[in-house]
Design a protein around this motif. Structure first.
Motif, PDB file in Angstrom:
ATOM      1  N   ILE A 119      -6.382 -20.257 -23.338  1.00 55.69           N
ATOM      2  CA  ILE A 119      -6.463 -21.700 -23.589  1.00 55.69           C
ATOM      3  C   ILE A 119      -6.668 -22.385 -22.246  1.00 55.69           C
ATOM      4  N   GLY A 120      -7.840 -23.014 -22.076  1.00 55.01           N
ATOM      5  CA  GLY A 120      -8.129 -23.746 -20.841  1.00 55.01           C
ATOM      6  C   GLY A 120      -9.098 -23.010 -19.930  1.00 55.01           C
ATOM      7  N   GLY A 121     -10.206 -23.682 -19.633  1.00 56.75           N
ATOM      8  CA  GLY A 121     -11.206 -23.124 -18.713  1.00 56.75           C
ATOM      9  C   GLY A 121     -11.097 -23.783 -17.350  1.00 56.75           C
ATOM     10  N   PRO A 150      -9.333 -23.331 -13.258  1.00 55.24           N
ATOM     11  CA  PRO A 150      -9.391 -22.217 -12.307  1.00 55.24           C
ATOM     12  C   PRO A 150      -8.572 -21.004 -12.748  1.00 55.24           C
ATOM     13  N   VAL A 151      -7.386 -21.235 -13.324  1.00 56.68           N
ATOM     14  CA  VAL A 151      -6.529 -20.093 -13.660  1.00 56.68           C
ATOM     15  C   VAL A 151      -6.997 -19.415 -14.952  1.00 56.68           C
ATOM     16  N   GLY A 152      -7.425 -20.206 -15.937  1.00 60.67           N
ATOM     17  CA  GLY A 152      -7.959 -19.610 -17.170  1.00 60.67           C
ATOM     18  C   GLY A 152      -9.180 -18.752 -16.875  1.00 60.67           C
ATOM     19  N   LEU A 184     -11.046 -21.038 -24.684  1.00 59.47           N
ATOM     20  CA  LEU A 184     -11.147 -22.285 -25.452  1.00 59.47           C
ATOM     21  C   LEU A 184     -10.879 -23.445 -24.500  1.00 59.47           C
ATOM     22  N   GLU A 185     -11.880 -24.241 -24.254  1.00 62.00           N
ATOM     23  CA  GLU A 185     -11.770 -25.333 -23.279  1.00 62.00           C
ATOM     24  C   GLU A 185     -12.046 -26.653 -23.978  1.00 62.00           C
ATOM     25  N   SER A 186     -11.118 -27.601 -23.835  1.00 60.61           N
ATOM     26  CA  SER A 186     -11.280 -28.876 -24.556  1.00 60.61           C
ATOM     27  C   SER A 186     -12.368 -29.766 -23.947  1.00 60.61           C
ATOM     28  N   GLY A 187     -12.624 -29.623 -22.667  1.00 63.61           N
ATOM     29  CA  GLY A 187     -13.634 -30.466 -22.015  1.00 63.61           C
ATOM     30  C   GLY A 187     -15.052 -30.008 -22.316  1.00 63.61           C
ATOM     31  N   ARG A 223     -10.082 -34.570  -1.760  1.00 67.19           N
ATOM     32  CA  ARG A 223     -10.176 -33.327  -0.988  1.00 67.19           C
ATOM     33  C   ARG A 223      -8.900 -32.529  -1.203  1.00 67.19           C
ATOM     34  N   MET A 224      -9.064 -31.243  -1.472  1.00 70.08           N
ATOM     35  CA  MET A 224      -7.894 -30.391  -1.672  1.00 70.08           C
ATOM     36  C   MET A 224      -7.198 -30.201  -0.324  1.00 70.08           C
ATOM     37  N   PHE A 225      -6.032 -29.579  -0.334  1.00 70.24           N
ATOM     38  CA  PHE A 225      -5.385 -29.316   0.957  1.00 70.24           C
ATOM     39  C   PHE A 225      -5.530 -27.855   1.350  1.00 70.24           C
ATOM     40  N   SER A 226      -5.894 -27.004   0.404  1.00 67.68           N
ATOM     41  CA  SER A 226      -6.054 -25.600   0.821  1.00 67.68           C
ATOM     42  C   SER A 226      -7.531 -25.246   0.957  1.00 67.68           C
ATOM     43  N   PRO A 227      -7.864 -24.471   1.981  1.00 71.24           N
ATOM     44  CA  PRO A 227      -9.260 -24.090   2.189  1.00 71.24           C
ATOM     45  C   PRO A 227      -9.737 -23.074   1.141  1.00 71.24           C
ATOM     46  N   LYS A 265     -10.662 -27.952 -28.495  1.00 71.52           N
ATOM     47  CA  LYS A 265      -9.280 -28.280 -28.134  1.00 71.52           C
ATOM     48  C   LYS A 265      -8.295 -27.541 -29.040  1.00 71.52           C
ATOM     49  N   VAL A 266      -7.413 -26.783 -28.458  1.00 70.83           N
ATOM     50  CA  VAL A 266      -6.410 -26.057 -29.230  1.00 70.83           C
ATOM     51  C   VAL A 266      -5.326 -27.055 -29.665  1.00 70.83           C
ATOM     52  N   VAL A 267      -5.094 -27.128 -30.979  1.00 74.00           N
ATOM     53  CA  VAL A 267      -4.092 -28.079 -31.478  1.00 74.00           C
ATOM     54  C   VAL A 267      -2.919 -27.369 -32.154  1.00 74.00           C
ATOM     55  N   GLY A 287      -0.463 -20.502 -14.760  1.00 74.00           N
ATOM     56  CA  GLY A 287      -1.095 -21.601 -14.022  1.00 74.00           C
ATOM     57  C   GLY A 287      -0.156 -22.777 -13.861  1.00 74.00           C
ATOM     58  N   MET A 288      -0.763 -23.926 -13.662  1.00 75.32           N
ATOM     59  CA  MET A 288      -0.011 -25.172 -13.440  1.00 75.32           C
ATOM     60  C   MET A 288       1.038 -25.391 -14.540  1.00 75.32           C
ATOM     61  N   LYS A 289       0.682 -25.042 -15.768  1.00 77.73           N
ATOM     62  CA  LYS A 289       1.602 -25.280 -16.885  1.00 77.73           C
ATOM     63  C   LYS A 289       2.864 -24.429 -16.764  1.00 77.73           C
ATOM     64  N   LEU A 345       0.397 -23.686  -6.587  1.00 74.55           N
ATOM     65  CA  LEU A 345      -0.807 -23.408  -5.792  1.00 74.55           C
ATOM     66  C   LEU A 345      -1.685 -22.416  -6.555  1.00 74.55           C
ATOM     67  N   LEU A 346      -2.977 -22.574  -6.427  1.00 74.79           N
ATOM     68  CA  LEU A 346      -3.908 -21.695  -7.144  1.00 74.79           C
ATOM     69  C   LEU A 346      -3.651 -20.231  -6.843  1.00 74.79           C
ATOM     70  N   ALA A 347      -3.371 -19.922  -5.571  1.00 76.32           N
ATOM     71  CA  ALA A 347      -3.168 -18.520  -5.199  1.00 76.32           C
ATOM     72  C   ALA A 347      -2.041 -17.900  -6.039  1.00 76.32           C
TER      73      ALA A 347
HETATM   74  C1  FAD Z   1      -5.236 -33.856  -6.624  1.00 72.76           C
HETATM   75  C2  FAD Z   1      -4.835 -32.417  -6.666  1.00 72.76           C
HETATM   76  C3  FAD Z   1      -5.098 -31.622  -5.573  1.00 72.76           C
HETATM   77  C4  FAD Z   1      -4.739 -30.272  -5.593  1.00 72.76           C
HETATM   78  N1  FAD Z   1      -5.006 -29.506  -4.508  1.00 72.76           N
HETATM   79  C5  FAD Z   1      -4.660 -28.214  -4.506  1.00 72.76           C
HETATM   80  C6  FAD Z   1      -4.940 -27.387  -3.371  1.00 72.76           C
HETATM   81  O1  FAD Z   1      -5.475 -27.831  -2.363  1.00 72.76           O
HETATM   82  N2  FAD Z   1      -4.595 -26.078  -3.429  1.00 72.76           N
HETATM   83  C7  FAD Z   1      -3.981 -25.524  -4.521  1.00 72.76           C
HETATM   84  O2  FAD Z   1      -3.727 -24.321  -4.516  1.00 72.76           O
HETATM   85  N3  FAD Z   1      -3.691 -26.280  -5.594  1.00 72.76           N
HETATM   86  C8  FAD Z   1      -3.998 -27.605  -5.619  1.00 72.76           C
HETATM   87  N4  FAD Z   1      -3.684 -28.383  -6.711  1.00 72.76           N
HETATM   88  C9  FAD Z   1      -2.790 -27.835  -7.768  1.00 72.76           C
HETATM   89  C10 FAD Z   1      -3.451 -26.914  -8.813  1.00 72.76           C
HETATM   90  O3  FAD Z   1      -3.946 -25.767  -8.183  1.00 72.76           O
HETATM   91  C11 FAD Z   1      -4.537 -27.584  -9.638  1.00 72.76           C
HETATM   92  O4  FAD Z   1      -3.939 -28.594 -10.412  1.00 72.76           O
HETATM   93  C12 FAD Z   1      -5.283 -26.622 -10.578  1.00 72.76           C
HETATM   94  O5  FAD Z   1      -6.309 -27.343 -11.188  1.00 72.76           O
HETATM   95  C13 FAD Z   1      -4.415 -25.971 -11.659  1.00 72.76           C
HETATM   96  O6  FAD Z   1      -5.218 -25.052 -12.365  1.00 72.76           O
HETATM   97  P1  FAD Z   1      -4.963 -24.644 -13.901  1.00 72.76           P
HETATM   98  O7  FAD Z   1      -6.114 -23.763 -14.276  1.00 72.76           O
HETATM   99  O8  FAD Z   1      -3.587 -24.112 -14.050  1.00 72.76           O
HETATM  100  O9  FAD Z   1      -5.001 -26.000 -14.719  1.00 72.76           O
HETATM  101  P2  FAD Z   1      -6.158 -27.101 -14.896  1.00 72.76           P
HETATM  102  O10 FAD Z   1      -7.050 -27.144 -13.739  1.00 72.76           O
HETATM  103  O11 FAD Z   1      -5.453 -28.351 -15.287  1.00 72.76           O
HETATM  104  O12 FAD Z   1      -7.014 -26.548 -16.111  1.00 72.76           O
HETATM  105  C14 FAD Z   1      -6.573 -26.595 -17.437  1.00 72.76           C
HETATM  106  C15 FAD Z   1      -7.772 -26.663 -18.372  1.00 72.76           C
HETATM  107  O13 FAD Z   1      -7.301 -26.618 -19.714  1.00 72.76           O
HETATM  108  C16 FAD Z   1      -8.001 -27.555 -20.506  1.00 72.76           C
HETATM  109  N5  FAD Z   1      -7.122 -27.919 -21.624  1.00 72.76           N
HETATM  110  C17 FAD Z   1      -6.027 -28.711 -21.593  1.00 72.76           C
HETATM  111  N6  FAD Z   1      -5.468 -28.776 -22.810  1.00 72.76           N
HETATM  112  C18 FAD Z   1      -6.226 -27.998 -23.627  1.00 72.76           C
HETATM  113  C19 FAD Z   1      -6.157 -27.658 -25.010  1.00 72.76           C
HETATM  114  N7  FAD Z   1      -5.177 -28.115 -25.808  1.00 72.76           N
HETATM  115  N8  FAD Z   1      -7.121 -26.852 -25.521  1.00 72.76           N
HETATM  116  C20 FAD Z   1      -8.131 -26.366 -24.743  1.00 72.76           C
HETATM  117  N9  FAD Z   1      -8.242 -26.666 -23.426  1.00 72.76           N
HETATM  118  C21 FAD Z   1      -7.279 -27.455 -22.879  1.00 72.76           C
HETATM  119  C22 FAD Z   1      -8.324 -28.701 -19.546  1.00 72.76           C
HETATM  120  O14 FAD Z   1      -9.441 -29.440 -19.984  1.00 72.76           O
HETATM  121  C23 FAD Z   1      -8.559 -27.957 -18.236  1.00 72.76           C
HETATM  122  O15 FAD Z   1      -9.918 -27.655 -18.037  1.00 72.76           O
HETATM  123  C24 FAD Z   1      -4.062 -29.724  -6.729  1.00 72.76           C
HETATM  124  C25 FAD Z   1      -3.815 -30.544  -7.830  1.00 72.76           C
HETATM  125  C26 FAD Z   1      -4.196 -31.874  -7.805  1.00 72.76           C
HETATM  126  C27 FAD Z   1      -3.904 -32.723  -9.015  1.00 72.76           C
END
Ligand code: FAD
Length: 446
Positions: free
Chosen positions: A10-12, A14-16, A33-36, A50-54, A109-111, A366-368, A377-379
């Motif tokens: 669920i979610g496309g 970076p981590v998905g 499955l990506e809602s966007g 701009r992100m903070f990590s290279p 979108k997964v509901v 991931g973030m969740k 952090l993404l790493a």
């Molecule tokens: C401003 C900002 C700067 C950041 N800078 C850094 C950085 O420099 N370095 C670092 O390591 N991290 C950084 N982060 C933190 C983190 O790495 C990012 O938030 C990252 O995008 C998290 O990745 P994710 O794949 O977990 O979630 P997301 O990027 O949020 O991806 C989730 C995806 O799931 C989709 N989705 C949501 N709900 C549903 C659903 N019900 N059904 C289907 N799809 C769905 C969304 O559309 C989205 O595409 C930053 C965050 C922010 C907000």
């Protein structure tokens, strides 16, 4: 894992997508499955930032291998991308690889997530029943079956409200046209903010980014008034690791915000607790407490609320998940990341074992997985999915190891007072670790 069904991601973001790359490496079938309407939809909402990590920390290893096979040119490791760069130079090319493209469903979108024919209460044959994901695609609800679910849907879609008690109120809902949640793209939204009285609420990097952008608007529109409301006892506690931050871009934000505050460009109101928002004519009145005393702030034209995010569990009601009662993170992660205990951006390595849920074959990554904690952090996310995929594909030893390459210092905030010389709670240096999770110590002292 013998089922012919795919693994549902669920979610496309970076981590998905990284999870997908690891599954490709192992020859596993999956569906994203990506809602966007494109991958990285949430990242694009802060694409101007701009992100903070290279780059070197922002690209997953399995994804890199796949991309390099296709002739992709890796962005320069030490350079720092914006969110837009992350999508256009990395996530989009990844999503266009045939192995991913054919398994990616956009606008989906997964509901709801459940077990086929079994609700949350039932134990009988629970572990062998496939998952069913209810997916909204163009006003239709489709049902997708899967043998495993990896929820990488992030938290971006669920911002926290302005009120310091965390409640959403009707008044706040009614003020939506005057409130922006997250980090507005100020150069594109000049008309909205120029020469206005703008209040920014929050103390994290999103708030700092918004403040710096609004402040640059003031150069050309001097009647722009900026208020910064935060709950910290000392504003200096948000300046972070500064020169000692292993991510210089993150340290730079702290240095710039300190200068801005000292120049008087921003009026800092702290420690302030927002208790109520009221529409008054075309403006907003904020009622709250400055320390112990009530303080009303009137005549605010625009609010920028950067108070963080919370996970959306609305579609997980029929699966057995365990989240921490305070952090709303995956339960096992809470002691590692609870902002009440840790101010660092670093957590000790963790993987499948910590992420395992009571619902077999269901993972939040991931973030969740961090719930309301802002230090993801993404790493870390890339390591999570590497470990989860190793476990799911029978590589139990590989799942236990964590190969972590993570900057250690940074979002440290405790210990910094105006009189303090301490500006980092963590060690310095970039951690290159290949360790067994159970033997690892955290830099934040737990
Ligand atoms: C401003 C900002 C700067 C950041 N800078 C850094 C950085 O420099 N370095 C670092 O390591 N991290 C950084 N982060 C933190 C983190 O790495 C990012 O938030 C990252 O995008 C998290 O990745 P994710 O794949 O977990 O979630 P997301 O990027 O949020 O991806 C989730 C995806 O799931 C989709 N989705 C949501 N709900 C549903 C659903 N019900 N059904 C289907 N799809 C769905 C969304 O559309 C989205 O595409 C930053 C965050 C922010 C907000």
């Amino acid at each position: 894992m013998n089922s012919q069904l795919p693994i549902a991601i669920i979610g496309g973001g970076p981590v998905g997508l990284a999870a997908a790359a690891h599954l490709i490496r192992k020859g596993e079938k999956f569906i994203i499955l990506e809602s966007g309407n494109q991958v990285g939809a949430s990242v694009l909402e802060w694409g101007h930032v701009r992100m903070f990590s290279p780059w070197q920390y922002n690209i997953d290893q399995a994804a890199r291998e796949l991309l390099e096979k296709s002739g992709w040119q890796s962005p320069n490791g030490p350079e720092i991308p914006t969110g837009n760069d992350l999508v256009t130079q990395y996530l989009l090319p990844l999503s266009e690889l045939t192995e991913i493209k054919e398994s990616l469903l956009l606008n989906s979108k997964v509901v709801g997530v459940t077990r086929k024919s079994i609700d949350k209460l039932k134990n009988t044959k629970r572990e062998t029943a496939p998952f069913q994901l209810y997916v909204e695609v163009e006003h239709e609800t489709r049902v997708v079956e899967a043998k495993v679910v990896i929820d990488a849907s992030g938290t971006w879609t669920q911002p926290n409200p302005a009120l310091s008690n965390g409640l959403w109120t009707k008044a706040e809902q009614e003020l939506q046209d005057k409130i922006y949640y997250g980090i507005p793209n100020i150069p594109d939204m000049k008309e909205r903010y120029a020469n206005k009285k703008v209040m920014i609420i929050g103390s994290g990097h999103s708030a700092i980014n918004a403040l710096l952008d609004i402040a640059s608007l003031k150069d050309n529109y001097p009647n722009t008034t900026i208020y910064w409301v935060l709950r910290k006892t000392h504003v200096a506690s948000v300046y972070g690791g500064q020169e000692n931050d292993q991510l210089p871009a993150r340290g730079e934000l702290g240095i710039r915000i300190e200068k801005l505050v000292e120049s008087g460009t921003v009026e800092v109101i702290t420690p302030y607790y927002v208790q109520q928002l009221k529409p008054v004519g075309e403006q907003i009145q904020i009622i709250g407490h400055l320390g112990q005393e009530e303080k009303v702030i009137s005549n605010i034209d625009e609010l920028i609320v950067s108070t963080g995010f919370r996970p959306d569990t609305s579609f997980l009601g029929e699966v057995r998940i365990q989240l921490d009662e305070a952090v709303e993170s995956v339960k096992e992660l809470a002691p590692l990341i609870d902002p009440n205990l840790h101010s660092c951006g670093t957590v000790r390595p963790h993987g499948e074992a910590e992420l395992r849920q009571p619902e077999k074959d269901f993972y939040i990554v991931g973030m969740k997985s961090y719930g309301r904690a802002p230090t993801f952090l993404l790493a870390t996310g890339y390591e999570q999915v590497r470990s989860v995929v190793a476990y799911l594909t029978g590589d139990l030893e590989g799942a236990k190891e964590v190969h972590l390459n993570l900057p250690e210092t940074g979002v440290c905030s405790t210990g910094i007072t105006p009189n303090s010389t301490t500006n980092s709670c963590c060690g310095t240096g970039v951690a290159e670790m290949k360790v067994e999770i159970k033997h690892t110590k955290t830099c934040c002292g737990s």
